[in-house]
Design an enzyme around this catalytic site. Structure first.
Site, short mmCIF file in Angstrom:
data_model
loop_
_atom_site.label_atom_id
_atom_site.label_comp_id
_atom_site.label_asym_id
_atom_site.label_seq_id
_atom_site.Cartn_x
_atom_site.Cartn_y
_atom_site.Cartn_z
CG ASP A 44 -41.77 -96.78 -14.93
OD1 ASP A 44 -41.36 -96.09 -15.88
OD2 ASP A 44 -42.23 -96.28 -13.88
CE1 TYR A 49 -42.86 -93.66 -8.32
CE2 TYR A 49 -42.30 -95.62 -9.55
CZ TYR A 49 -42.90 -94.39 -9.48
OH TYR A 49 -43.57 -93.91 -10.58
CE LYS A 74 -41.19 -92.96 -13.87
NZ LYS A 74 -41.52 -93.99 -12.90
CG HIS A 107 -40.96 -88.63 -11.16
ND1 HIS A 107 -40.64 -89.58 -10.22
CD2 HIS A 107 -42.24 -88.88 -11.50
CE1 HIS A 107 -41.69 -90.36 -10.01
NE2 HIS A 107 -42.67 -89.95 -10.78
CE LYS A 230 -48.71 -102.21 -7.14
NZ LYS A 230 -49.90 -102.25 -6.27
CG ASN A 240 -52.54 -106.77 -15.94
OD1 ASN A 240 -53.72 -107.05 -16.10
ND2 ASN A 240 -52.08 -106.13 -14.88
#
Ligand code: NDP
Length: 277
Positions: A44, A49, A74, A107, A230, A240
């Site tokens: 993602d 970013y 996004k 977004h 993340k 994770n």
């Protein structure tokens, strides 16, 4: 190992993915390649970013075929409107080095700009063009989500919203689901700001032998949310993912839902139009 969820357009998405917010583009290649190497298939990112080029390099470095990967990006607030989304998706695809993304999200609704309905209609054309397999929204609260649906066209496949134990947005989750829109939790670990010893978490960690992050991720997955934690650390990426060999009992859920910190971390969708979040 990672469950696949079917979206309202028939596309499938790995329920546990990997986020890259605040990963610099120079580091993104290594981080994304590591994430894919340890087992993630869903990445993602977002135009804002500033790391789509690095993400694209990481995807290629992974050696995993494109069709086995699920990539989300996004559309940023400055690209709302009737036609700007078309150049925005082209620019993102160019930076990523891809022909299409699996999921393209608006977004933020950015209501002060008053353009989100125009943007959504452009998103429908982007899906028709094949540059995005699925389209969705992010940070769409009431009334914006309902207004999109009331346009009578495609419903968003996903609403990506801030959800973690101390900020749950339960009504918005219910509304999204009642419209057939999958809920995707951003900052599922509250940006790392959960304290392992808050409330009864310490004894839950001891009883289960799982970390607070693993417990919180399992809590999201059990509730049917898509999650995109993340981490720049390979050992945390692995941990994770290692959340499928245990279950949470009612006491565990109650303990996790008593976490009160840090509360909301991101912007308020009614007012948020800033360049960076
Ligand atoms: P997360 O909730 O995923 O938390 C990430 C933080 O937790 C990092 O500081 C990371 O540190 C730390 N962390 C990760 N795993 C562990 C672990 N096992 N133990 C301890 N600490 C851990 O925060 P994000 O804000 O990054 O959200 C996830 C993704 O959601 C983003 O990357 C982005 O893709 C998306 N997002 C979307 C938004 C939107 O508006 N649509 C807004 C914000 C995020 P380290 O990296 O040092 O390991």
């Amino acid at each position: 190992m990672i469950p696949m969820m079917t979206l309202n357009d028939g596309n499938t998405i790995p329920q546990l993915g990997f986020g890259v917010f605040r990963v610099e583009t120079v580091e993104a290649e290594r981080v994304v390649a590591d994430a894919i190497a340890v087992g993630y298939r869903h990445i993602d990112t977002a135009a804002i970013y500033d790391n789509e080029e690095g993400v694209g390099r990481g995807l290629r470095a992974s050696g995993v075929p494109r069709e086995e990967l699920f990539i989300t990006t996004k559309l940023w607030n400055t690209d709302h409107g009737d036609t700007r989304p078309f150049s925005a998706i082209d620019a993102s695809l160019e930076r990523l080095g891809l022909d299409y993304v699996d999921l393209y999200l608006v977004h933020w609704p950015a209501p002060p700009q008053g353009l989100y309905l125009h943007t959504w209609q452009a998103m429908e054309h982007i899906r028709e063009s094949g540059k995005a397999i699925s389209i969705g929204v992010s940070n769409f609260v009431e009334p914006y989500l309902q207004e999109i649906v009331d346009l009578g066209g495609l419903f968003p496949a996903v609403n990506q919203i801030e959800v973690h134990p101390s900020f749950r947005q339960e009504e918005l989750q219910s509304l999204s689901r009642s419209l057939g829109i999958a809920v995707e939790a951003w900052s599922p670990l509250a940006g790392g700001a959960i304290e392992a010893d808050e409330g009864d978490m310490g004894s839950l960690i001891e009883r289960t032998g799982k970390s607070w992050a693993q417990l919180v991720l399992r809590w999201h997955l059990d509730a049917g949310r898509i999650v995109i934690p993340k981490s720049t650390h390979r050992e945390r990426m692995i941990a994770n993912l290692d959340v499928f060999d245990f279950e949470l009992d009612d006491d565990a859920v109650a303990t996790i839902e008593k976490i009160e910190h840090p509360g909301r971390r991101g912007g308020d969708p009614h007012t948020f139009i800033a360049r960076r979040n």
